[in-house]
Design a protein around this motif. Sequence first.
Motif, short mmCIF file in Angstrom:
data_model
loop_
_atom_site.label_atom_id
_atom_site.label_comp_id
_atom_site.label_asym_id
_atom_site.label_seq_id
_atom_site.Cartn_x
_atom_site.Cartn_y
_atom_site.Cartn_z
N THR A 3 0.82 -1.22 0.00
CA THR A 3 0.00 0.00 0.00
C THR A 3 0.85 1.26 0.00
OG1 THR A 3 -1.74 -1.17 1.20
CG2 THR A 3 -1.83 1.23 1.18
N PHE A 4 1.83 1.33 0.88
CA PHE A 4 2.63 2.55 1.00
C PHE A 4 3.42 2.81 -0.27
CE2 PHE A 4 6.46 4.89 2.36
CZ PHE A 4 5.84 6.00 2.91
N ASP A 5 4.01 1.77 -0.85
CA ASP A 5 4.77 1.95 -2.09
C ASP A 5 3.87 2.43 -3.23
OD1 ASP A 5 7.75 0.79 -2.00
OD2 ASP A 5 6.51 -0.38 -0.63
N LEU A 6 2.71 1.82 -3.36
CA LEU A 6 1.81 2.19 -4.45
C LEU A 6 1.26 3.60 -4.26
CD1 LEU A 6 -0.13 -1.16 -4.97
CD2 LEU A 6 1.78 -0.23 -6.31
N LEU A 7 1.00 3.98 -3.02
CA LEU A 7 0.54 5.34 -2.75
C LEU A 7 1.62 6.36 -3.09
CD1 LEU A 7 -1.44 4.98 0.62
CD2 LEU A 7 -2.37 5.46 -1.66
N PHE A 112 9.69 -5.49 -5.71
CA PHE A 112 10.93 -5.19 -6.42
C PHE A 112 10.76 -5.40 -7.92
CE2 PHE A 112 15.03 -6.60 -8.16
CZ PHE A 112 15.82 -5.51 -7.84
N ALA A 113 10.06 -6.45 -8.32
CA ALA A 113 9.82 -6.71 -9.73
C ALA A 113 8.95 -5.61 -10.34
CB ALA A 113 9.15 -8.07 -9.90
N PHE A 114 7.97 -5.10 -9.57
CA PHE A 114 7.12 -4.03 -10.07
C PHE A 114 7.93 -2.75 -10.29
CE2 PHE A 114 4.22 -0.45 -9.47
CZ PHE A 114 3.23 -0.76 -10.38
#
Length: 224
Positions: A3-7, A112-114
């Motif tokens: 969630t935090f990374d995508l936000l 990491f892949a994303f």
Amino acid sequence: MYTFDLLCFAFSLILYTAYNLYIGFRETTDPSYTIHGVSKTVRTQWVSVIIKDHNGILAVQTLRNATMTSSFMASTSVLLAVGVLSLTGNGENVKHTWHALNIFGSVDPGMFAFKILALLLNFFIAFFCFASSLRLYTHSGFMLGAEAGSCDTTKDSCVAEKYLNMGAHHFYLGMRAFYFTVPLVFWIFGAQFMILGTIFLISIIFILDKTPFSYRRRPDANEQ
């Protein structure tokens, strides 16, 4: 879990897109506000002068420099994309070091892949923009060579001007994608660094985008 990374990714993308929309709006309302608007005006005048004076040597030299720059940036984008692909094979060996400062974000292999995929996509977008600008520059060169009239009175010359400005615009989009590499690379080390990288990037390119205030005041003085 992500969630935090995508936000942070969404916030950075929105922030960067909003800045570019703002610059585009200011350029539309006041072309002298940005260096891109000034360059577009100069390119229009350049096409008119080239066609009027039949200065083929200057046209060839200028378009050659433009195509060489686009070719270099397209090649650089592909090479960097290949370099990023090489990280996928060594990800397990280096991701622990890169995540040493990742306090709030996810360290999951899927995240990491994303990140790698987003970086790859960014480079490929830049490549296609640079390749498109190269194609348009080539087309405008043929149009200028075949045109014998004036830019103000002949339809074909206006098409050459349009293609030249389209090529420059695609190069501009490629550079914008290239610039966004900065926050994407910072994202690998931590989501919080992506936000900081985006703010730093916008603060730098804002200075580069604006024309000097003295130049923006010059047209008003001439009109008076």
